[in-house]
Design an enzyme around this catalytic site. Structure first.
Site, PDB file in Angstrom:
ATOM      1  CE  LYS A   1      -2.145  -6.597  67.969  1.00  0.00           C
ATOM      2  NZ  LYS A   1      -2.862  -7.704  67.299  1.00  0.00           N
TER       3      LYS A   1
ATOM      4  N   GLY B   1      -9.417   0.086  64.310  1.00  0.00           N
ATOM      5  CA  GLY B   1     -10.194  -0.924  65.036  1.00  0.00           C
ATOM      6  C   GLY B   1     -11.354  -0.277  65.770  1.00  0.00           C
TER       7      GLY B   1
ATOM      8  N   GLY C   1      -9.530   2.176  70.737  1.00  0.00           N
ATOM      9  CA  GLY C   1      -8.929   3.485  70.447  1.00  0.00           C
ATOM     10  C   GLY C   1      -8.696   4.287  71.716  1.00  0.00           C
TER      11      GLY C   1
ATOM     12  CD  GLU D   1     -10.838   3.668  59.806  1.00  0.00           C
ATOM     13  OE1 GLU D   1     -11.890   3.664  60.497  1.00  0.00           O
ATOM     14  OE2 GLU D   1     -10.539   2.785  59.014  1.00  0.00           O
TER      15      GLU D   1
ATOM     16  CB  CYS E   1     -14.572   1.160  59.265  1.00  0.00           C
ATOM     17  SG  CYS E   1     -13.418   1.422  57.920  1.00  0.00           S
TER      18      CYS E   1
ATOM     19  CD  GLU F   1     -17.999  -0.223  63.348  1.00  0.00           C
ATOM     20  OE1 GLU F   1     -17.237  -0.358  64.323  1.00  0.00           O
ATOM     21  OE2 GLU F   1     -17.638   0.264  62.268  1.00  0.00           O
TER      22      GLU F   1
HETATM   23  P1  NAI Z   1     -10.294  -4.390  68.196  1.00  0.00           P
HETATM   24  O1  NAI Z   1     -10.237  -2.911  68.163  1.00  0.00           O
HETATM   25  O2  NAI Z   1     -10.264  -5.034  69.544  1.00  0.00           O
HETATM   26  O3  NAI Z   1      -9.055  -4.998  67.365  1.00  0.00           O
HETATM   27  C1  NAI Z   1      -8.342  -4.321  66.375  1.00  0.00           C
HETATM   28  C2  NAI Z   1      -6.846  -4.478  66.630  1.00  0.00           C
HETATM   29  O4  NAI Z   1      -6.530  -3.911  67.896  1.00  0.00           O
HETATM   30  C3  NAI Z   1      -6.369  -5.923  66.687  1.00  0.00           C
HETATM   31  O5  NAI Z   1      -5.077  -6.011  66.142  1.00  0.00           O
HETATM   32  C4  NAI Z   1      -6.312  -6.187  68.190  1.00  0.00           C
HETATM   33  O6  NAI Z   1      -5.409  -7.201  68.538  1.00  0.00           O
HETATM   34  C5  NAI Z   1      -5.835  -4.851  68.697  1.00  0.00           C
HETATM   35  N1  NAI Z   1      -6.137  -4.587  70.105  1.00  0.00           N
HETATM   36  C6  NAI Z   1      -7.192  -5.040  70.837  1.00  0.00           C
HETATM   37  N2  NAI Z   1      -7.108  -4.587  72.091  1.00  0.00           N
HETATM   38  C7  NAI Z   1      -5.989  -3.840  72.184  1.00  0.00           C
HETATM   39  C8  NAI Z   1      -5.356  -3.111  73.233  1.00  0.00           C
HETATM   40  N3  NAI Z   1      -5.877  -3.066  74.462  1.00  0.00           N
HETATM   41  N4  NAI Z   1      -4.210  -2.450  72.956  1.00  0.00           N
HETATM   42  C9  NAI Z   1      -3.686  -2.470  71.723  1.00  0.00           C
HETATM   43  N5  NAI Z   1      -4.227  -3.153  70.698  1.00  0.00           N
HETATM   44  C10 NAI Z   1      -5.368  -3.828  70.916  1.00  0.00           C
HETATM   45  O7  NAI Z   1     -11.561  -4.867  67.406  1.00  0.00           O
HETATM   46  P2  NAI Z   1     -12.240  -6.339  67.484  1.00  0.00           P
HETATM   47  O8  NAI Z   1     -12.412  -6.715  68.921  1.00  0.00           O
HETATM   48  O9  NAI Z   1     -11.480  -7.242  66.609  1.00  0.00           O
HETATM   49  O10 NAI Z   1     -13.649  -6.073  66.831  1.00  0.00           O
HETATM   50  C11 NAI Z   1     -14.713  -5.535  67.610  1.00  0.00           C
HETATM   51  C12 NAI Z   1     -15.488  -4.506  66.840  1.00  0.00           C
HETATM   52  O11 NAI Z   1     -14.664  -3.400  66.497  1.00  0.00           O
HETATM   53  C13 NAI Z   1     -16.029  -4.980  65.498  1.00  0.00           C
HETATM   54  O12 NAI Z   1     -17.206  -5.692  65.628  1.00  0.00           O
HETATM   55  C14 NAI Z   1     -16.220  -3.662  64.794  1.00  0.00           C
HETATM   56  O13 NAI Z   1     -17.414  -3.064  65.178  1.00  0.00           O
HETATM   57  C15 NAI Z   1     -15.060  -2.828  65.290  1.00  0.00           C
HETATM   58  N6  NAI Z   1     -13.951  -2.857  64.324  1.00  0.00           N
HETATM   59  C16 NAI Z   1     -13.762  -1.772  63.523  1.00  0.00           C
HETATM   60  C17 NAI Z   1     -12.782  -1.812  62.555  1.00  0.00           C
HETATM   61  C18 NAI Z   1     -12.544  -0.662  61.650  1.00  0.00           C
HETATM   62  O14 NAI Z   1     -12.171  -0.872  60.521  1.00  0.00           O
HETATM   63  N7  NAI Z   1     -12.661   0.546  62.109  1.00  0.00           N
HETATM   64  C19 NAI Z   1     -11.970  -2.999  62.333  1.00  0.00           C
HETATM   65  C20 NAI Z   1     -12.205  -4.060  63.264  1.00  0.00           C
HETATM   66  C21 NAI Z   1     -13.177  -3.963  64.208  1.00  0.00           C
END
Ligand code: NAI
Ligand code: MG
Length: 499
Positions: free
Chosen positions: A192, A245, A250, A267, A301, A402
């Site tokens: 996804k 994410g 997580g 991660e 990240c 972050e």
């Molecule tokens: P997010 O963790 O919500 O999104 C990442 C992925 O998880 C996307 O594909 C999203 O659709 C999916 N997702 C979201 N909620 C979910 C759920 N309940 N169950 C399963 N999958 C789900 O991150 P977001 O909202 O895009 O960004 C917010 C903050 O997260 C950023 O500002 C940053 O600080 C951090 N982040 C960290 C990343 C990393 O590389 N570790 C990458 C992206 C965001």
């Protein structure tokens, strides 16, 4: 400010003209069951690029079923050397279509085209090639046992159906990080992509089919987290979920995994200390600091967002960093000269500018940037000026949370003990940087810092062969190198009675 944008490659135009974009399930590009679509936005302009069919629970259901059927049937019959050939073929196709993929990535994510060309696309191809190499080298062992006359051996087997949920900061590369290792190990995948950046994953899906992967081995379903993501991570027939994410997501993934106790690897970002000692090569450290924090608009990240500088050189170093940061060329990613593009979305813009205000309220001093960039056409997009905060202490929000934008918080330190204490004073533990010519000091700090990656006199260096992942709340499990094989295989012990 960069303004002259390159003309889109005709293959990008062709890819976009065929819309709404369909998802890949069971070897076919299909509409969503609901017929629903969502828009994907160009972050440099705020304009809609195209529409994409939106995966929800029913689509995930179909994709998981297809993956299961492929896993139990056709994919099991494909020998390792053919898995290898398929992955190699895919890598070749990525290279053949490199310019198209680079432009599509820049259009959807906003990142400078020079980065898409030099990093995202070639590293993606390399990743598939690297794991192609592993496909024929995954095996068990024989074990001399003492308890009797037995032949005891192990089989290293794939986990099964793997759900993979990826973010928007490296859309194509994250897809490769997830798919390559899983498929090399013999698993089937439902990926996804992030809702902000679905396009390159869908184009990769086309190349996957062109390479000749059997139907159902790799399924790609763009959709939102709360719907498609939750359905995938909670699915009772998914054996493992791999996620990159936010740490809050997580936690939800772990909760969702409880139903069938599926395996999880996470991660989850970081707040890396990048530590500059007085005896470091100052020019190299300045350059390294700029790269560590402004690469990909800081949406990385492992970005070195907490810049620890030894007291004696704090002012001088900060002034050099801010001079350089202030000269970065901001503009749309599709301009060749652009060094920093827009943030990925209006949400991310809100989040980052919110932190800029928080930092000022906390008493940090923006010596460079500090707000949104709105010159000329930049106002249409999600641009933030490269920002250097001085007068930061490690307790401030901007030093603990972050931000995921082009913002660095510079914190002074006294000595090695002080910087180890402050450096580790964070809930995260993904990465760290150390700048010093004293090798004893370098190794001592590398050992003391609680992080999954430590760079000494360099930053943001990656290789498909090296492990990557977190300590503490940066997650668990290691992607990259031999370590990813652990994520995607399980061990069976077989006992043969020889008496
Ligand atoms: P997010 O963790 O919500 O999104 C990442 C992925 O998880 C996307 O594909 C999203 O659709 C999916 N997702 C979201 N909620 C979910 C759920 N309940 N169950 C399963 N999958 C789900 O991150 P977001 O909202 O895009 O960004 C917010 C903050 O997260 C950023 O500002 C940053 O600080 C951090 N982040 C960290 C990343 C990393 O590389 N570790 C990458 C992206 C965001
Ligand atoms: Mg979220």
């Amino acid at each position: 400010m960069a303004t002259k944008q390159l003309e889109l490659h005709q293959s990008v135009v062709k890819f976009l003209s065929n819309a709404p974009k369909k998802m890949l399930i069971n070897g076919q590009f299909v509409q969503s069951v609901s017929g629903k679509t969502f828009e994907t936005i160009n972050p440099a302009t705020g304009e809609v690029i195209t529409k994409v069919y939106e995966a929800d629970k029913e689509d995930i259901e179909k994709a998981v079923k297809a993956a299961r059927v492929a896993f139990e049937g056709p994919w099991k019959k494909v020998p390792p050397n053919q898995r290898q050939m398929l992955l190699l073929k895919l890598a070749d196709l990525i290279e053949k279509n490199a310019e198209e993929l680079a432009q599509l990535e820049t259009l959807d994510n906003g990142k400078p085209i020079r980065e898409s060309r030099a990093v995202d696309v070639p590293v993606t191809a390399d990743h598939f090639r690297y794991y192609a190499g592993w496909a024929t080298k995954i095996h068990g062992e024989t074990i001399p046992v003492s308890c009797g006359n037995f032949l005891t051996y192990t089989l290293r087997e794939p986990v099964g159906v793997v759900g993979q949920i990826i973010p928007w900061n490296f859309p194509l590369l994250m897809a490769a990080w997830k798919i390559a290792a899983a498929v090399a190990c013999g698993n089937c995948v439902v990926l996804k992509p992030a809702e902000q950046t679905p396009l390159t994953a869908l184009r990769l899906g086309e190349l996957i089919m062109e390479a000749g992967f059997p139907a159902g081995v790799i399924n790609i379903c763009p959709g939102f987290g709360e719907t498609a993501g939750a359905a995938l991570s909670g699915h009772m027939d998914v054996d493992k979920v791999a996620f990159t994410g936010e740490y809050i997501t997580g936690r939800k993934i772990i909760q969702a995994s409880a139903g069938n106790l599926k395996r999880v690897s996470l991660e989850l970002g970081g707040k890396a200390p990048n530590i500059v000692f007085v005896d470091g090569d100052m020019e190299a450290a300045v350059k390294g600091c700029i790269g560590s924090v402004f690469f990909n608009q800081g949406q990385v990240c492992c970005a070195g967002t907490r810049l620890f500088v030894e007291n004696k050189i704090y002012d001088e170093f900060i002034s050099k960093v801010s001079d350089r940061a202030g000269k970065l060329t901001l503009g749309p990613g599709l301009c060749e000269e652009t060094q920093m593009g827009p943030l990925v979305s209006s949400d991310q813009l809100k989040r980052v500018t919110g932190y800029l205000e928080t930092g000022k309220k906390e008493g940090a001093k923006p010596v460079c940037g500090g707000d949104r960039a709105t010159d000329g056409d930049l106002q249409k997009g999600y641009f933030v000026k490269p920002t250097v905060f001085a007068n930061v202490n490690n307790k401030m929000k901007i030093a603990q949370e972050e931000i995921f934008g082009p913002v660095v918080s510079a914190i002074p330190f006294k000595d090695i003990e002080d910087v180890i204490t402050q450096g580790n004073d964070t809930t995260y533990g993904l990465s760290a940087g150390i700048w010093t010519k004293d090798i004893k000091k370098a190794h001592a700090v590398a050992k003391a810092i609680k992080a999954g990656t430590v760079w000494i006199n360099c930053y943001n260096v990656f290789d498909s062969a090296a492990p990557f992942g977190g300590y503490k709340q940066s997650g668990f499990g290691r992607e990259g190198g031999i370590h990813a094989l652990e994520l995607y295989t399980q061990i069976k012990a077989v006992w043969v009675n020889l008496d």
